[in-house]
Scaffold this motif. Structure first.
Motif, mmCIF file in Angstrom:
data_model
loop_
_atom_site.group_PDB
_atom_site.id
_atom_site.type_symbol
_atom_site.label_atom_id
_atom_site.label_comp_id
_atom_site.label_asym_id
_atom_site.label_seq_id
_atom_site.Cartn_x
_atom_site.Cartn_y
_atom_site.Cartn_z
ATOM 1 N N SER A 18 0.802 -1.218 0.000
ATOM 2 C CA SER A 18 0.000 0.000 0.000
ATOM 3 C C SER A 18 0.839 1.274 0.000
ATOM 4 C CB SER A 18 -0.915 -0.016 1.229
ATOM 5 O OG SER A 18 -1.847 1.037 1.182
ATOM 6 N N CYS A 19 0.157 2.402 -0.283
ATOM 7 C CA CYS A 19 0.641 3.779 -0.144
ATOM 8 C C CYS A 19 1.356 4.284 -1.401
ATOM 9 C CB CYS A 19 1.561 3.946 1.062
ATOM 10 S SG CYS A 19 1.948 5.681 1.393
ATOM 11 N N PRO A 37 3.137 -12.799 -7.544
ATOM 12 C CA PRO A 37 2.814 -11.467 -8.070
ATOM 13 C C PRO A 37 2.746 -10.424 -6.963
ATOM 14 C CG PRO A 37 1.296 -13.125 -8.910
ATOM 15 C CD PRO A 37 2.072 -13.775 -7.810
ATOM 16 N N VAL A 38 3.089 -9.201 -7.329
ATOM 17 C CA VAL A 38 3.045 -8.076 -6.405
ATOM 18 C C VAL A 38 2.202 -6.972 -7.037
ATOM 19 C CG1 VAL A 38 4.377 -6.278 -5.249
ATOM 20 C CG2 VAL A 38 5.314 -8.598 -5.432
ATOM 21 N N VAL A 39 1.182 -6.534 -6.323
ATOM 22 C CA VAL A 39 0.411 -5.363 -6.723
ATOM 23 C C VAL A 39 0.736 -4.250 -5.744
ATOM 24 C CG1 VAL A 39 -1.908 -4.363 -6.960
ATOM 25 C CG2 VAL A 39 -1.452 -6.696 -7.775
ATOM 26 N N THR A 40 1.132 -3.083 -6.273
ATOM 27 C CA THR A 40 1.406 -1.925 -5.423
ATOM 28 C C THR A 40 0.440 -0.795 -5.768
ATOM 29 O OG1 THR A 40 2.953 -0.589 -6.739
ATOM 30 C CG2 THR A 40 3.852 -2.573 -5.658
ATOM 31 N N ALA A 41 0.353 0.171 -4.881
ATOM 32 C CA ALA A 41 -0.591 1.270 -5.066
ATOM 33 C C ALA A 41 -0.331 2.055 -6.353
ATOM 34 C CB ALA A 41 -0.533 2.197 -3.853
ATOM 35 N N GLY A 69 6.825 -5.141 -12.038
ATOM 36 C CA GLY A 69 5.832 -6.138 -11.666
ATOM 37 C C GLY A 69 4.981 -6.595 -12.831
ATOM 38 N N ARG A 70 4.360 -7.749 -12.639
ATOM 39 C CA ARG A 70 3.609 -8.398 -13.730
ATOM 40 C C ARG A 70 2.439 -7.576 -14.235
ATOM 41 N NH1 ARG A 70 3.366 -14.554 -11.160
ATOM 42 N NH2 ARG A 70 5.474 -14.466 -10.275
ATOM 43 N N LEU A 71 1.808 -6.801 -13.368
ATOM 44 C CA LEU A 71 0.625 -6.057 -13.782
ATOM 45 C C LEU A 71 0.934 -5.099 -14.922
ATOM 46 C CD1 LEU A 71 -2.382 -5.797 -13.022
ATOM 47 C CD2 LEU A 71 -1.735 -3.883 -11.540
ATOM 48 N N ALA A 118 8.920 0.332 -7.263
ATOM 49 C CA ALA A 118 10.288 0.103 -7.723
ATOM 50 C C ALA A 118 10.870 -1.190 -7.172
ATOM 51 C CB ALA A 118 11.172 1.283 -7.311
ATOM 52 N N ALA A 119 10.262 -1.721 -6.116
ATOM 53 C CA ALA A 119 10.728 -2.967 -5.512
ATOM 54 C C ALA A 119 9.973 -4.185 -6.031
ATOM 55 C CB ALA A 119 10.578 -2.889 -3.993
#
Length: 209
Positions: free
Chosen positions: A149-150, A169-173, A195-197, A157-158
């Motif tokens: 989040s945030c 998978p990683v989803v970030t804000a 990330g994959r998204l 970037a991570a």
């Protein structure tokens, strides 16, 4: 919009500036408005993101509007994630609000952890390598992916490094917000390394978003 701190009280105060900020952006004749804050678009529980977007769009004379929270939910569904490790830079109160919000639309929050940062400057100064380490140490075998989040946290970037280290998978804000904005604008863009998204953008599939 003015913001100092990272708890629910100051996020609610930030939203008092919505009308002024919307008027400024409306005057630029943009095609899409984006409310880019996770906490501010979910602090009042399920549906708050949609109500906020409707409020902004009405103020802007009907310009389409999305929020970061709306984008997060859409991104998690797009990747088929159900059992989540949820990570945030927040203090415990906002971290708990975030976990409860994500549990409400049917996601299983298998693990919830926050960095306990007390200011926006502290959140923004978090080093990418520390964010990666935080994600890896909080990984759980029973989870099928991460949400981080945030929009002031450099988790986007991570994301690719975390995906490589954990295989999940990683989803970030920020990543989800950019992805949904592109979908709404019909932009065909693929950006590796975040990330994959963002590596699987396909505006042809955006009609249901």
């Amino acid at each position: 919009m003015w913001l100092r701190g990272s708890d629910a009280t100051v996020l609610a105060r930030m939203n008092h500036d919505i009308e002024t900020a919307t008027a400024h952006l409306h005057s630029a004749g943009v095609d899409l408005l984006v409310y880019a804050c996770t906490g501010g678009s979910m602090i009042n529980g399920p549906g708050h993101d949609l109500a906020l977007a409707a409020r902004i769009s009405e103020q802007a004379g009907g310009i389409p509007t999305i929020t970061t929270t709306t984008a997060i939910l859409a991104g998690l569904h797009r990747l088929g994630l159900e059992r989540l490790v949820v990570l945030a830079p927040y203090q415990p109160d906002m971290t708990e609000i975030l976990g409860a919000f994500l549990a409400s639309p049917g996601f299983e929050v298998r693990h919830l952890a926050g960095r306990n940062h007390t200011s926006n400057r502290e959140i923004g100064a978090d080093r990418i390598e520390d964010i990666v380490a935080f994600a890896v140490e909080n990984d759980r075998a029973e989870a099928d992916g991460f949400f981080m989040s945030c929009t002031n946290w450099r988790a986007m970037a991570a994301a690719a490094k975390i995906e490589w280290l954990t295989g999940k998978p990683v989803v970030t804000a920020n990543q989800a917000t950019i992805w949904l904005a592109w979908q709404k604008l019909g932009l065909d863009a693929t950006v590796p390394g975040y990330g994959r998204l963002l590596e699987n953008c396909n505006p042809a599939n955006s009609a249901h978003l």
